[in-house]
Write a protein that holds these residues in place. Structure first.
Motif, PDB file in Angstrom:
ATOM      1  N   LEU A 258       0.797  -1.226   0.000  1.00  0.00           N
ATOM      2  CA  LEU A 258       0.000   0.000   0.000  1.00  0.00           C
ATOM      3  C   LEU A 258       0.827   1.272   0.000  1.00  0.00           C
ATOM      4  O   LEU A 258       0.272   2.361  -0.193  1.00  0.00           O
ATOM      5  CB  LEU A 258      -0.946   0.002   1.212  1.00  0.00           C
ATOM      6  CG  LEU A 258      -1.955  -1.151   1.269  1.00  0.00           C
ATOM      7  CD1 LEU A 258      -2.840  -1.005   2.500  1.00  0.00           C
ATOM      8  CD2 LEU A 258      -2.816  -1.189   0.012  1.00  0.00           C
ATOM      9  N   TYR A 259       2.148   1.195   0.249  1.00  0.00           N
ATOM     10  CA  TYR A 259       3.009   2.376   0.243  1.00  0.00           C
ATOM     11  C   TYR A 259       2.446   3.502   1.115  1.00  0.00           C
ATOM     12  O   TYR A 259       2.107   4.582   0.647  1.00  0.00           O
ATOM     13  CB  TYR A 259       3.208   2.906  -1.182  1.00  0.00           C
ATOM     14  CG  TYR A 259       4.025   1.999  -2.066  1.00  0.00           C
ATOM     15  CD1 TYR A 259       5.208   1.431  -1.606  1.00  0.00           C
ATOM     16  CD2 TYR A 259       3.612   1.721  -3.361  1.00  0.00           C
ATOM     17  CE1 TYR A 259       5.955   0.595  -2.407  1.00  0.00           C
ATOM     18  CE2 TYR A 259       4.349   0.889  -4.187  1.00  0.00           C
ATOM     19  CZ  TYR A 259       5.521   0.331  -3.708  1.00  0.00           C
ATOM     20  OH  TYR A 259       6.259  -0.497  -4.503  1.00  0.00           O
ATOM     21  N   PHE A 260       2.345   3.271   2.394  1.00  0.00           N
ATOM     22  CA  PHE A 260       1.810   4.276   3.312  1.00  0.00           C
ATOM     23  C   PHE A 260       2.619   5.565   3.275  1.00  0.00           C
ATOM     24  O   PHE A 260       2.087   6.649   3.476  1.00  0.00           O
ATOM     25  CB  PHE A 260       1.800   3.726   4.742  1.00  0.00           C
ATOM     26  CG  PHE A 260       0.668   2.792   5.020  1.00  0.00           C
ATOM     27  CD1 PHE A 260      -0.508   3.241   5.582  1.00  0.00           C
ATOM     28  CD2 PHE A 260       0.762   1.447   4.717  1.00  0.00           C
ATOM     29  CE1 PHE A 260      -1.559   2.388   5.839  1.00  0.00           C
ATOM     30  CE2 PHE A 260      -0.276   0.581   4.961  1.00  0.00           C
ATOM     31  CZ  PHE A 260      -1.449   1.052   5.534  1.00  0.00           C
ATOM     32  N   GLY A 261       3.921   5.444   3.011  1.00  0.00           N
ATOM     33  CA  GLY A 261       4.782   6.613   3.049  1.00  0.00           C
ATOM     34  C   GLY A 261       4.497   7.643   1.986  1.00  0.00           C
ATOM     35  O   GLY A 261       5.004   8.767   2.053  1.00  0.00           O
ATOM     36  N   ARG A 262       3.670   7.311   0.979  1.00  0.00           N
ATOM     37  CA  ARG A 262       3.331   8.290  -0.048  1.00  0.00           C
ATOM     38  C   ARG A 262       2.587   9.486   0.548  1.00  0.00           C
ATOM     39  O   ARG A 262       2.699  10.607   0.073  1.00  0.00           O
ATOM     40  CB  ARG A 262       2.447   7.640  -1.121  1.00  0.00           C
ATOM     41  CG  ARG A 262       3.197   6.703  -2.050  1.00  0.00           C
ATOM     42  CD  ARG A 262       2.248   6.136  -3.079  1.00  0.00           C
ATOM     43  NE  ARG A 262       1.170   5.369  -2.447  1.00  0.00           N
ATOM     44  CZ  ARG A 262       0.186   4.779  -3.129  1.00  0.00           C
ATOM     45  NH1 ARG A 262       0.131   4.916  -4.444  1.00  0.00           N
ATOM     46  NH2 ARG A 262      -0.736   4.082  -2.499  1.00  0.00           N
ATOM     47  N   GLU A 268       2.915   4.556   8.808  1.00  0.00           N
ATOM     48  CA  GLU A 268       3.811   3.395   8.813  1.00  0.00           C
ATOM     49  C   GLU A 268       4.218   3.040  10.238  1.00  0.00           C
ATOM     50  O   GLU A 268       4.130   1.877  10.659  1.00  0.00           O
ATOM     51  CB  GLU A 268       5.066   3.699   7.988  1.00  0.00           C
ATOM     52  CG  GLU A 268       4.832   3.921   6.530  1.00  0.00           C
ATOM     53  CD  GLU A 268       6.113   4.266   5.796  1.00  0.00           C
ATOM     54  OE1 GLU A 268       6.311   3.762   4.686  1.00  0.00           O
ATOM     55  OE2 GLU A 268       6.921   5.042   6.349  1.00  0.00           O
ATOM     56  N   PHE A 269       4.671   4.046  10.948  1.00  0.00           N
ATOM     57  CA  PHE A 269       5.117   3.834  12.325  1.00  0.00           C
ATOM     58  C   PHE A 269       3.971   3.353  13.198  1.00  0.00           C
ATOM     59  O   PHE A 269       4.125   2.412  13.984  1.00  0.00           O
ATOM     60  CB  PHE A 269       5.698   5.149  12.859  1.00  0.00           C
ATOM     61  CG  PHE A 269       6.147   5.074  14.291  1.00  0.00           C
ATOM     62  CD1 PHE A 269       6.923   4.027  14.732  1.00  0.00           C
ATOM     63  CD2 PHE A 269       5.791   6.070  15.189  1.00  0.00           C
ATOM     64  CE1 PHE A 269       7.340   3.967  16.061  1.00  0.00           C
ATOM     65  CE2 PHE A 269       6.198   6.016  16.505  1.00  0.00           C
ATOM     66  CZ  PHE A 269       6.979   4.962  16.947  1.00  0.00           C
ATOM     67  N   ALA A 270       2.802   3.980  13.062  1.00  0.00           N
ATOM     68  CA  ALA A 270       1.647   3.590  13.870  1.00  0.00           C
ATOM     69  C   ALA A 270       1.226   2.160  13.578  1.00  0.00           C
ATOM     70  O   ALA A 270       0.896   1.394  14.496  1.00  0.00           O
ATOM     71  CB  ALA A 270       0.483   4.544  13.605  1.00  0.00           C
ATOM     72  N   SER A 313      11.070   6.946   8.464  1.00  0.00           N
ATOM     73  CA  SER A 313      10.386   6.009   9.357  1.00  0.00           C
ATOM     74  C   SER A 313      11.340   4.982   9.935  1.00  0.00           C
ATOM     75  O   SER A 313      11.155   4.517  11.056  1.00  0.00           O
ATOM     76  CB  SER A 313       9.248   5.309   8.612  1.00  0.00           C
ATOM     77  OG  SER A 313       8.220   6.201   8.282  1.00  0.00           O
ATOM     78  N   ARG A 314      12.361   4.619   9.175  1.00  0.00           N
ATOM     79  CA  ARG A 314      13.350   3.661   9.693  1.00  0.00           C
ATOM     80  C   ARG A 314      14.079   4.236  10.894  1.00  0.00           C
ATOM     81  O   ARG A 314      14.278   3.557  11.901  1.00  0.00           O
ATOM     82  CB  ARG A 314      14.345   3.298   8.584  1.00  0.00           C
ATOM     83  CG  ARG A 314      13.733   2.523   7.434  1.00  0.00           C
ATOM     84  CD  ARG A 314      14.765   2.239   6.355  1.00  0.00           C
ATOM     85  NE  ARG A 314      14.118   1.687   5.170  1.00  0.00           N
ATOM     86  CZ  ARG A 314      14.759   1.396   4.039  1.00  0.00           C
ATOM     87  NH1 ARG A 314      16.062   1.635   3.942  1.00  0.00           N
ATOM     88  NH2 ARG A 314      14.100   0.894   3.019  1.00  0.00           N
TER      89      ARG A 314
END
Length: 541
Positions: A258-262, A268-270, A313-314
């Motif tokens: 889903l590529y949340f980071g877009r 992503e973190f949650a 996020s990493r």
């Protein structure tokens, strides 16, 4: 009112001690917030800040660490509370099993799995299972038999057979939390891998044994009882591990697909935090081992999910998980230190100083004997199997493994309260078991925790060349890539170098099937406005 009572109950505060007419500044109504709860939170957060500050000042000290600092501060704070209340009971000191098992333990175990060096951990996995499962069972049997035989001579005669077996399971649980602070993954990699890995499996095994004891019908014990216990444990071991792996893979697949980071790196973190915690709750809901589940979920997330998120996020997840784990660890030892001065339990025990010392000494002596009974024999059996001298566990390492596993912590206290603190058991000897457990935990953590670091330096001489290397094979993965295509030699290499050979085949399977589906190292998600996204956009233009 429900919110008010639940908030207070988390810190052991009872509703009858709360005035319904207490008011807070700024016009806040007492139906939402309670002064006693706010005071308890202020005390604990102030102590947490003090622990962090003192830990920073003592960073280079060989004898102190955050766990000992927090424990001593908790004892001091508990003493101040008792002085302020003039020796009366304070429910601020009450130990809450729900708070420990549901809120404090999961982030610690998850971060341990997330940060563990997977190659080294799985290289020693068979050794970890031997110490963590068979060793715990041996310790459980020795402590249970010793308690049953010695306690009657001391004068503790009202405990049942179930109580004696429960004590064996309680005292077999090592403190993996304190192990994280007294051993270094970089300075003593082999010891850290074995002792901590054993600690995680040990905690799960001890809890399984404890729960099994609670369900046993001692009026109908036959030969099938042992087989049922073994079957139950194997079922919990494999299903708990499988659940953690499944949730970890599911999180990796969702984030990769889903590529949340877009749109938001926060999502992503949650999602990683929530799914990790969900794995623990599902395991507890299904009566599995939440410790094993969340530990393997952390391993899988670090191998796949972490590489699917954006670069920011990493960094965020790595430091956030470590921070939550650190705060939970410190909070646990503060909590245990303050609970040690729960005056009600000491009054209920009605035991003389001599009886209390005798019971505590007996428990601690059995812990020493029970751990020695499996560490040295299992290590020497493994030495007989190992052909190379460099792969053997020498006596000095065996001694450190025995010593580092003697610490008992919050798991021990939580199980002790579960067994002896119920409202139906207001007997002096039940209270004596709790106070004696607290003494063992305090003594083992302060004494053994403070001596472990300098002992490792003195025994293993870390400033010199390591005496014994890790369990490694001489054949490298590059050598196997040349040798394994010869089918006649594949079986021979598997027998002579099982660890490296299995790792080679796993890497091939992982690269070909797992990473294309779940992501992992080498997968870079396309996210606009990031360095990766900007590079891709410029190249496409």
């Amino acid at each position: 009112m429900a919110t008010k009572i639940s908030n207070a109950a988390m810190f052991g505060l009872s509703p009858e001690n709360m005035s319904s007419h207490e008011h807070l500044p700024l016009g806040l109504d007492s139906s939402f917030l309670n002064t006693s709860t706010i005071i308890a939170l202020c005390v604990f957060f102030a102590l947490l800040c003090a622990c962090i500050t003192i830990g920073h000042l003592l960073e280079e000290n060989r004898w102190a660490n955050e766990s000992i600092t927090a424990l001593l501060l908790g004892l001091c704070a508990g003493g101040v509370v008792l002085l302020v209340r003039k020796g009366e009971s304070s429910h601020l000191l009450k130990f809450s099993e729900d708070l420990f098992f549901l809120y404090l333990l999961p982030p610690i175990i998850f971060n341990a799995g997330f940060q563990v060096k997977k190659k080294r951990f799985f290289k020693n996995f068979s050794t970890i299972l031997l110490f963590g499962i068979f060793g715990t069972v041996i310790s459980f049997c020795i402590i249970s038999l010793g308690v049953f035989w010695i306690f009657r001579k001391i004068g503790v005669k009202s405990l049942s057979l179930k109580d004696h077996l429960a004590i064996g399971a309680i005292m077999s649980a090592t403190d993996s939390v304190c192990t994280l602070q007294v051993l270094s993954q970089d300075e003593t990699p082999f010891l850290y891998s074995i002792v901590f890995g054993e600690g995680v499996v040990n905690d799960a095994t001890s809890i399984v044994l404890f729960n099994s004891v609670q369900t046993l019908d001692f009026h109908n014990i036959d030969g099938l009882t042992v087989l049922k216990l073994i079957g139950t444990f194997l079922y919990l071991l494999f299903t708990s591990t499988a659940l953690g792996i499944a949730v970890g893979l599911l999180s990796a697949f969702i984030i990769k697909t889903l590529y949340f980071g877009r749109h938001s790196t926060d999502r992503e973190f949650a999602l990683m935090i929530l799914m990790a915690y969900l794995s623990y709750l599902l395991a507890e809901l299904l009566n599995l081992s939440g410790i094993l589940t969340v530990f393997f979920c952390g391993i899988v997330m670090s191998h796949y999910t972490w590489h699917n998120v954006t670069e920011s996020s990493r960094i965020t997840t790595k430091h956030a998980f470590a921070t939550m784990s650190f705060i939970a660890e410190t909070f646990i030892f503060l909590y245990v230190g303050m609970d040690a001065l729960d005056i009600d339990k000491w009054r209920e025990s009605k035991a003389s100083a001599g009886t209390s010392a005798a019971v505590s000494s007996t428990l601690f002596a059995l812990v020493l004997v029970g751990r020695a009974a499996f560490v040295f024999p299992i290590a020497n059996i493994l030495n007989c199997v190992q052909k190379r001298e460099r792969s053997k566990i020498h006596f000095k390492q065996q001694f450190i493994m025995w010593w580092a596993g003697l610490m008992r912590g919050a798991v021990t206290i939580a199980l002790s309260y579960n067994q002896f603190a119920s409202y139906t058991r207001k007997s002096p000897e039940a209270a004596l078991m709790i106070t004696s457990t607290i003494i063992v935990v305090l003594f083992s953590t302060i004494v053994f925790g403070s001596v472990t670091k300098p002992l490792i330096e003195a025994v293993l001489l870390r400033h010199r060349k390591p005496m014994v290397s890790d369990f490694t094979d001489n054949v490298s993965l590059e050598d196997l890539r040349v040798l394994l295509p010869r089918r006649a030699g594949s079986l021979r290499l598997l027998i002579s170098h099982p660890t490296t050979t299995v790792h080679y085949f796993w890497r091939k399977f992982d690269d070909r099937f797992m990473r294309p589906m779940f992501g992992g190292r080498g997968f870079v998600p396309f996210v606009p406005s990031t360095p990766t996204g900007a590079a891709d956009e410029s190249s496409s233009a």
